[in-house]
Design a protein around this motif. Structure first.
Motif, short mmCIF file in Angstrom:
data_model
loop_
_atom_site.label_atom_id
_atom_site.label_comp_id
_atom_site.label_asym_id
_atom_site.label_seq_id
_atom_site.Cartn_x
_atom_site.Cartn_y
_atom_site.Cartn_z
N LEU A 30 -10.29 31.82 -3.29
CA LEU A 30 -9.45 30.61 -3.34
C LEU A 30 -8.08 30.90 -3.95
N VAL A 31 -8.12 31.73 -5.01
CA VAL A 31 -6.84 32.11 -5.64
C VAL A 31 -5.96 32.83 -4.62
N VAL A 34 -4.57 30.35 -2.19
CA VAL A 34 -3.48 29.57 -2.80
C VAL A 34 -2.21 30.41 -2.88
N VAL A 37 -0.74 30.97 0.69
CA VAL A 37 -0.10 29.75 1.20
C VAL A 37 1.18 29.45 0.41
N GLY A 38 1.08 29.62 -0.91
CA GLY A 38 2.25 29.38 -1.78
C GLY A 38 3.40 30.31 -1.40
N CYS B 34 -6.65 35.09 4.62
CA CYS B 34 -5.52 35.43 3.74
C CYS B 34 -4.84 36.71 4.25
#
Lengths: 178, 267
Positions: A30-31, A34, A37-38, B34
């Motif tokens: 999740l980090v 984030v 995306v950030g 990601c």
């Protein structure tokens, strides 16, 4: 012994460990998400807020202004080009008056020049005199100038003769200019 | 209990594995997404941004140069620029200025109080703007060589040479031959030089005239004032009207043209 026998207790411990690592793994992912995306958003915002479009507009405006000032630009460039060329010409063109002056200044009055030729590279002249001392003085003066290497490169006596009837000395000199 | 266990283990193995590692799989998928985002979105975006920054920097410096050029050009007065341009083009014309020679030589002789005999010069190709650069190192030079015969004292000859050095178009005496009876044969050269093709580059800053260039301009302006007005009646030389022979191998010009003291050409 009881630990080895009581399988339920062992399983609970394993489940607790598994759940902890699951949580850590989930947290890490999740980090990462984030962060990614950030970062993507930050990069997008940076790109959107870039000064490039305003700079391009400014460039167009300046080029438009220069277009109207184009005749002035050409005039300035021509003036600078001509001045550079004129500077070179003035620096390199031969100064015959200076050369004549240097040669004539040292000439004693009893010496008469019969012919004189000056070019940008050398001076050739013929002169006559009734005084050998004057001829000697003049030639020495010219040789001294040649030795200084400021105005002349060389001074060659081409001819020295005496007319016994008139007692006139005649000489020809070739002077190499610097 | 045994039924329940039996049901659980009757399912296919991947379902069992999924149920067991469900949390890990979701996390792995997120991490893969990601990684994909980094590879396919962030890295290209970063490259793009870097290019944008580089473009910005280039454009900033270019705009600064352009703005400086605009300020410089706006600061130049049109009249002053025109007068300077006139001075330098009269001093060093781009094309053979035979009219300048026709006016300059008699006027120089008049100032130096020397008599000039007939003089002639070869004009050559009048269409010099089309001259090829391959003709040689000095192919852009359009000089006119003039042979002169002067009659005057040594001082008058020196004054003639001094005056000639300030005449427009700029001239130089290459060779001087002095005879015994004050006959001076002089080989002179009147300078002209083709203008180069100006490749104006927006990204190059325009340089204002330097102090040295301004000093040279002032000197030339001083000489220009000493030169006769080409439209005015020139000072009559002590000698008779010179005959000037124009020889042009490519242009059909009448070979002999006489210059009257008023400066008008008579064929």
């Amino acid at each position: 012994m009881s630990e080895k026998i009581n399988l339920l207790a062992r399983r609970k411990k394993n489940v607790a460990q598994q759940s902890k690592s699951e949580k850590t793994f989930k947290l890490v992912s999740l980090v990462c998400l984030v962060l990614v995306v950030g970062t993507a958003l930050s990069l997008y915002i940076l790109k959107v807020t870039s000064a490039l479009p305003s700079l391009q507009t400014q460039e167009k405006q300046l080029l438009g202004q220069l277009q109207t000032l184009y005749p002035k630009t050409i005039k300035l460039l021509i003036i600078k080009n001509r001045l550079a060329a004129i500077g070179t010409i003035l620096k390199n063109r031969p100064d015959l008056v200076k050369t004549i002056d240097i040669i004539q200044q040292k000439k004693p009055q009893s010496i008469v020049t019969s012919s004189f030729e000056v070019s940008s590279t050398d001076v050739t002249f013929t002169a006559t005199s009734t005084s050998l001392a004057a001829v000697d003085q003049y030639l020495n003066a010219l040789v001294a100038i040649a030795n200084e290497k400021k105005a002349f490169r060389s001074a060659d006596l081409q001819n020295l003769s005496l007319d016994p009837k008139t007692g006139t000395y005649s000489f020809s000199l070739d002077i190499g200019l610097l | 209990m045994s039924e329940h266990i039996s049901e659980q283990y009757d399912q296919p193995i991947y379902v069992i594995l999924y149920q067991k590692y469900k949390a890990y799989i979701v996390s792995c998928v997120i991490l893969l997404i990601c990684a994909a985002l980094v590879y396919y979105v962030i890295l290209p975006q970063y490259d793009d941004l870097q290019q944008t920054w580089a473009k910005e920097q280039v454009l900033r410096s270019k705009n600064k140069i352009l703005a400086d050029n605009v300020v410089l050009l706006k600061s130049l007065q049109d009249t002053s620029l025109d007068s300077k341009l006139e001075t330098v083009t009269l001093a060093l014309p781009a094309e053979k200025d035979y009219a300048g020679v026709l006016v300059g030589v008699p006027n120089t002789a008049a100032i130096a109080r020397t008599a000039i005999g007939d003089f002639s010069f070869v004009v050559g190709d009048l269409n010099t703007t089309q001259k090829s650069k391959t003709e040689g190192v000095d192919a852009d030079e359009n000089n006119i060589s003039v042979d002169l015969l002067l009659k005057g004292s040594e001082d008058a000859t020196k004054l003639f040479l001094q005056t000639l050095s300030k005449v427009f178009p700029l001239a130089a005496a290459d060779n001087l031959s002095l005879g015994s009876v004050d006959n001076v044969s002089l080989k002179t050269k009147f300078y002209a030089k083709l203008l180069p093709k100006f490749a104006y580059d927006d990204e190059k800053p325009l340089q204002p005239l330097t102090a040295k260039e301004n000093a040279l301009l002032e000197q030339l302006a001083l000489w220009q004032n000493q030169n006769p007005d080409r439209n005015a009646v020139p000072a009559a030389p002590p000698a008779a009207t010179p005959t000037v022979a124009l020889v042009s191998p490519t242009v059909q010009v009448t070979p002999v043209i006489s210059a009257t003291p008023s400066g008008a050409l008579v064929r």
